[in-house]
Enzyme design. Structure first.
Site, PDB file in Angstrom:
ATOM      1  N   GLU A 150       0.858  -1.203   0.000  1.00  0.00           N
ATOM      2  CA  GLU A 150       0.000   0.000   0.000  1.00  0.00           C
ATOM      3  C   GLU A 150       0.883   1.239   0.000  1.00  0.00           C
ATOM      4  OE1 GLU A 150      -2.059  -0.260   3.708  1.00  0.00           O
ATOM      5  OE2 GLU A 150      -2.901  -2.219   3.227  1.00  0.00           O
ATOM      6  N   LYS A 197       2.129   4.670   1.691  1.00  0.00           N
ATOM      7  CA  LYS A 197       2.176   5.176   3.069  1.00  0.00           C
ATOM      8  C   LYS A 197       1.832   6.660   3.032  1.00  0.00           C
ATOM      9  CE  LYS A 197       4.861   5.165   7.283  1.00  0.00           C
ATOM     10  NZ  LYS A 197       4.594   6.564   7.583  1.00  0.00           N
ATOM     11  N   ASP A 204       1.126  10.315   4.176  1.00  0.00           N
ATOM     12  CA  ASP A 204       1.724  11.111   5.248  1.00  0.00           C
ATOM     13  C   ASP A 204       0.656  11.997   5.881  1.00  0.00           C
ATOM     14  OD1 ASP A 204       3.653  12.014   6.878  1.00  0.00           O
ATOM     15  OD2 ASP A 204       4.679  13.283   5.409  1.00  0.00           O
ATOM     16  N   TYR A 255      -6.937   1.979   6.121  1.00  0.00           N
ATOM     17  CA  TYR A 255      -5.911   0.964   5.837  1.00  0.00           C
ATOM     18  C   TYR A 255      -5.999  -0.271   6.742  1.00  0.00           C
ATOM     19  CZ  TYR A 255      -3.219   3.441   9.479  1.00  0.00           C
ATOM     20  OH  TYR A 255      -2.817   4.034  10.630  1.00  0.00           O
ATOM     21  N   LYS A 297      10.432   3.140   3.530  1.00  0.00           N
ATOM     22  CA  LYS A 297      10.294   4.594   3.329  1.00  0.00           C
ATOM     23  C   LYS A 297      11.198   5.114   2.219  1.00  0.00           C
ATOM     24  CE  LYS A 297       9.150   7.157   7.115  1.00  0.00           C
ATOM     25  NZ  LYS A 297       9.317   7.741   8.409  1.00  0.00           N
ATOM     26  N   CYS A 326      41.176  39.768   1.911  1.00  0.00           N
ATOM     27  CA  CYS A 326      41.107  38.779   0.827  1.00  0.00           C
ATOM     28  C   CYS A 326      41.993  37.575   1.168  1.00  0.00           C
ATOM     29  CB  CYS A 326      41.563  39.404  -0.491  1.00  0.00           C
ATOM     30  SG  CYS A 326      41.696  38.201  -1.826  1.00  0.00           S
ATOM     31  N   CYS A 331      44.980  37.745  -1.721  1.00  0.00           N
ATOM     32  CA  CYS A 331      45.963  38.834  -1.843  1.00  0.00           C
ATOM     33  C   CYS A 331      45.995  39.744  -0.610  1.00  0.00           C
ATOM     34  CB  CYS A 331      45.693  39.654  -3.102  1.00  0.00           C
ATOM     35  SG  CYS A 331      44.209  40.661  -2.978  1.00  0.00           S
ATOM     36  N   CYS A 385      36.781  41.721  -3.023  1.00  0.00           N
ATOM     37  CA  CYS A 385      38.158  42.172  -3.008  1.00  0.00           C
ATOM     38  C   CYS A 385      38.276  43.040  -4.257  1.00  0.00           C
ATOM     39  CB  CYS A 385      39.102  40.969  -3.106  1.00  0.00           C
ATOM     40  SG  CYS A 385      40.759  41.413  -3.641  1.00  0.00           S
ATOM     41  N   CYS A 442      45.057  40.846  -7.949  1.00  0.00           N
ATOM     42  CA  CYS A 442      44.770  39.700  -7.059  1.00  0.00           C
ATOM     43  C   CYS A 442      44.901  38.448  -7.916  1.00  0.00           C
ATOM     44  CB  CYS A 442      43.362  39.820  -6.484  1.00  0.00           C
ATOM     45  SG  CYS A 442      42.793  38.324  -5.641  1.00  0.00           S
TER      46      CYS A 442
END
Ligand code: 9MJ
Length: 677
Positions: A113, A115, A117, A225, A315, A409, A412, A427, A433
């Protein structure tokens, strides 16, 4: 020992709090994954320290879910929860165990079946009339929700049909359709500025509302059920399936997705079918339930303290996993933006192993309050992008190191600045850099920009390290002996790269704009800008208002473009690229028009074998310049295969699929024909 006891106490306290919120106040304040994880931790600690187990521990109870809103009713027989498994081995163990217990080796009829929720309830019918209904509660006593259950449209107040027993207990799930949940939340949100977190919570809140009139308005559904008779009635209803069908005949709703199976193969098929379909169902399911079909065997198997031995819930994996955070690194992007990235022990989610997730920005770091070695919950947002959802604070060690956004940074060491409007920390060192330099240069020559074949990040990094390039201009003055100094670059490869650098000067306005790498100016925006301005000069001298006038170019991008061309070194570089280096483009429409006329335009081409007149790289470059797309493998979608000497298996695969084949001679005449257009 005291520290273990403290840990256990802390876990119990929190689990009980979450249970109270969930069952009594109908609020989820933690995700299912976090709740399961904490309960699991508690089980583990208790099983290693049995002397610390107490009767009131959450591990010893079915569920402490009773509120004071309703009177309590004792169930005729305990309403137990189902044993859970998440994998096929767990299911096979269940099947093996029951077969051993009832001493059978042959196949056995099982009922699969969905399930659903929702919230489990028990309804008692006497002489076919609904006389009481209760929630599961703690499994032994439930809340009397008779008045509310009477309001649920799909639950008959009076059963119709034949063989209705004197007294009958119906068990099933009260739930809400996803569509009704969305509508309810819209209304609820408008009126009370609150919302339910999921259909299950909405159903629980509606079923257990103190005012049954509210329950009536909430569109709750029911699915039966299980049913139990009290006397020796209905002897002929010897299987679970027959009983459910009888319930259906009495007017009780039973979900139609029920399958009788006799082997685990059918069980897995059912599981896989609904794992795929679950998103498109009208209601939430969190797995499937497999039950022994024969009532006689069910009775033989009986119950253990927590669940019936004749059923198991298989599940679906929740798309969330818990793992350990190892570190957060701060990446410097091409435009200097600093992005925190979380690194954690790898977890497998929806078919993929993931070990890192972007944390986006500073406020995300602050929101999460991350510490090294934290247990963290990971999901894949939209089922794709890895996301760190939250941190489990309860299990954190006392001396854990907090993750702090840097002020300088990480590459750099320039002081970082925050752009409040964009919510980005940057930066601003630009090409000085190293991180930005590497990424900007790679971007400038990448596929969607000027496209130089063979100029990948490895070669660019080496060229920078050796001091051979520091900006895009330098690449155009590279000599063969510069490139052959690099690892794995021989004479042939070097010549190809230099040729490709030379070729890339012929480009489009759109590609050139995109290559500059101005923040926010991606492919689409570049195209819009290229269509708007006829000349580069106009773009370089445009004011913010004019830029903002272009469709798709907002305030932030207009500012970025304006700022970019306000910097003298950027203007000088652009001018030098055009005037000295010789980058050029035709009118864009004309260019695309010319391309469309070639045989190769938009064709998906695969190459195999060795060619006399071209190296592979050269041939690729020629074909791409003529508008072709070069792919590695043959598929139904391939337009043609170009083959040279010593071709491989691709040749036969293409032949089998009836794909057009071109040899080197034909290829040469096609190239000649198309290049002179
Ligand atoms: C749900 N939730 O749909 C059971 N359930 O059977 C189904 N729950 C169940 N069966 C025995 N389909 C205990 C719970």
């Amino acid at each position: 020992m005291t520290s273990i006891k403290n840990k256990i106490d802390k876990l119990r306290k929190n689990i009980l709090k979450y249970q109270y919120f969930y069952h009594t106040l109908d609020q989820s304040i933690v995700s299912d994954a976090e709740y399961d994880y904490l309960l699991h931790q508690l089980y583990n600690l208790e099983s290693k320290n049995k002397e610390l187990i107490t009767l009131d521990s959450p591990t010893q109870k079915v569920g402490a879910n009773l509120s004071n809103k309703f009177k309590k009713i004792k169930h005729f027989s305990p309403m137990l929860s189902l044993e859970n498994t998440f994998d096929i081995n767990g299911y096979l163990t269940f099947e093996k165990r029951i077969k051993k217990l009832i001493n059978i080796e042959r196949t056995m009829s099982l009922c699969c079946e969905l399930k659903i929720d929702g919230i489990a309830i028990s309804i008692i019918y006497e002489e076919g009339i609904l006389v009481r209904a209760a929630t599961r509660g703690d499994g032994f006593k439930g809340e009397n929700v008779t008045a509310n259950v009477r309001m649920i449209e799909s639950i008959p107040l009076k059963l119709e049909g034949t063989d209705i027993p004197k007294r009958l207990e119906i068990r099933g799930e009260v739930f809400m359709l996803k569509s009704d949940f969305i509508k309810l939340n819209q209304k609820y949100n408008m009126n009370q500025n609150k919302s339910f977190s999921n259909p299950r919570n909405a159903a629980a809140g509606s079923l257990r509302h103190i005012n049954p009139k509210i329950t009536a308005k909430r569109k709750l559904r029911f699915s039966c059920y299980g049913c139990y008779f009290f006397a020796e009635d209905n002897q002929e209803l010897t299987t679970h399936y027959k009983r459910l069908m009888k319930c259906l005949s009495w007017g009780l709703p039973v979900n139609k997705e029920i399958v009788l199976s006799s082997s685990y193969i059918e069980v897995i098929e059912f599981y896989k079918k609904f794992e795929k379909k679950r998103k498109s169902l009208e209601f939430d399911i969190d797995g499937i339930v497999i039950k022994v079909n024969s009532i006689e065997l069910q009775n033989k198997l009986g119950f253990n303290t927590k669940s019936p031995r004749w059923a198991i819930a298989f599940k679906f994996f929740s798309a969330e996993r818990i793992t350990t955070l190892n570190d957060v690194k701060f990446q410097v992007g091409r435009t200097g933006s600093i992005t925190p990235v979380a690194y954690f022990d790898p977890v497998y989610i929806s078919g993929v192993m993931i070990s890192k997730a972007s944390l986006h920005n500073k406020s995300e770091i602050e929101r999460l309050n991350l510490h090294v070695n934290d247990s963290v919950i990971i999901c894949r947002s939209g089922d794709v992008i890895p996301k760190l959802l939250s941190v489990i604070q309860i299990t954190r060690c006392n001396n854990a190191k907090k993750i702090i956004f840097p002020k300088f940074c990480p590459v750099c060491n320039t002081k970082l600045l925050e752009n409040a409007e964009e919510k980005i920390i940057r930066c601003h060192a630009g090409l000085t850099c190293d991180a930005q330099k590497k990424k900007s240069l790679y971007h400038f020559f990448s596929k969607k920009s000027l496209y130089v074949i063979g100029l990948g990040p490895k070669i660019i990094n080496e060229l920078i390290q050796k001091g051979l390039v520091k900006n895009p201009i330098d690449f155009f003055y590279l000599k063969n002996f510069d490139l052959t100094k690099l690892q794995n670059v021989g004479n042939k490869k070097s010549i190809n790269i230099i040729n490709s650098i030379h070729e890339c000067k012929k480009t489009t306005f759109k590609r050139f704009i995109y290559a500059l790498g101005i923040p926010g100016v991606g492919e689409t925006v570049s195209e819009k800008i290229a269509n708007y301005f006829t000349k580069l000069d106009e773009l370089m001298n445009a004011d913010i208002l004019k830029l903002n006038y272009i469709e798709g170019v907002g305030k932030i991008i207009s500012n970025n473009i304006f700022n970019y061309f306000s910097i003298i070194s950027n203007r000088d570089m652009v001018n030098e690229l055009i005037i000295k280096v010789g980058i050029f483009w035709k009118d864009q429409d004309q260019y695309e028009f010319d391309m469309k006329k070639t045989y190769f335009f938009h064709k998906k081409i695969v190459l195999t074998g060795v060619f006399n007149s071209f190296s592979r790289m050269e041939l690729k470059r020629i074909l791409i310049n003529l508008g072709a797309k070069i792919l590695n493998n043959i598929s139904q979608k391939t337009d043609c295969l170009i083959y040279g000497k010593n071709f491989g298996s691709k040749f036969f695969k293409a032949k089998n699929l009836n794909i057009k084949m071109i040899n080197e001679e034909e290829l040469k005449s096609l190239i000649l024909l198309n290049s002179t257009k």
